[in-house]
Design a protein around this motif. Sequence first.
Motif: not given
Length: 347
Positions: A55-62, A68-71, A73-77, A96-98
Amino acid sequence: MHILNIMLGKGHGGLEQVAIDYHLAFESRGHKVTTVVPPNSWAKTILLSFTSNIIDFKNAGEWDPIAAYKLSKIIKREKPDAIICHGNRAIRICLKGSNGSAPIIAVAHNYKNKKFDKCDAIFCITKQLVERMHSFGIPEEKIFHIPNMVAFAEAPNRPTLRTPPVIGAFGRFVDKKGFGVYIRALAILKNEGIKCNAILGGDGPNKEKLRSEIKQANLTNDITMIGWITDKDAFFKSIDVFVLPSKHEAFGIVLIEAMNEEVPCISTRSEGPIEILTDKMDGLLTPIDDAEALANAIKLLLSDYSLCTQFGEAGRETVRTKFTMSVVSKLLESSTTKLLPQFYNAN
């Protein structure tokens, strides 16, 4: 199990290699693995050679709230049974995202450890890092010792010592890797009339500084800088002795890679290598930042081919019993399986 394997580094180093190895290791045990990496990263290029579960994952840093929101959604899917994070950026974003839907396992790759106490488990690559996590007050049942690994090589056909012999080293060109010590040791050998050629592979911010040190030591014709190494097998076949001169080395994947190819190895007594090599048994260990001691160790191996053979064979046996993917993948599987009931029973 379904493992979500997250690594957000864009470099070409140990962090990226370990994330790739974790994907291979869990798959080798029959588990589904989905690895989250930055697009256009070196790690993605390697992963694509054997899997499409990326899964490609663009981010601007920690601190990126959108990441965190995008991640989340990935975890939920994906609905993973466990999430493994490589690096502080991956850990922070994942925390933050789990939303507590699966256990977060942090891999302690080095001594820059942030937010590890917030994770559900920690995989430490050395026993020293295990003790470090204990010192943070993290419960023992959350800490696991999982060393790094390599795929065990077919029996190599090592040549006799070349004339002149070839010494090799490679890594990222930064101060902690100690390549200045390597250059000074080679200068000592040259001044003593000991003939050898040397290879220095790698790249990084200290490249021109190292080139200048080579020139100042009158070693321009003796040390070849070959850039970043893409074919490690060819590199190890081209050298007679491998040197790891690091001032700090959390593990030293390159060391077990060299041992795997039966190359006789010399390392400084930095953090990771002292848990890999046993001095005078399967290699030589020298004090950190001691060019004279390093020169003496090289000289010893160049003067005794039988010792090179002994250390090469013993080193490969060390890798076979402790650091192969077949060995470490079982540790990964058993450790992850052990912690899952702890997490799900508590949640």
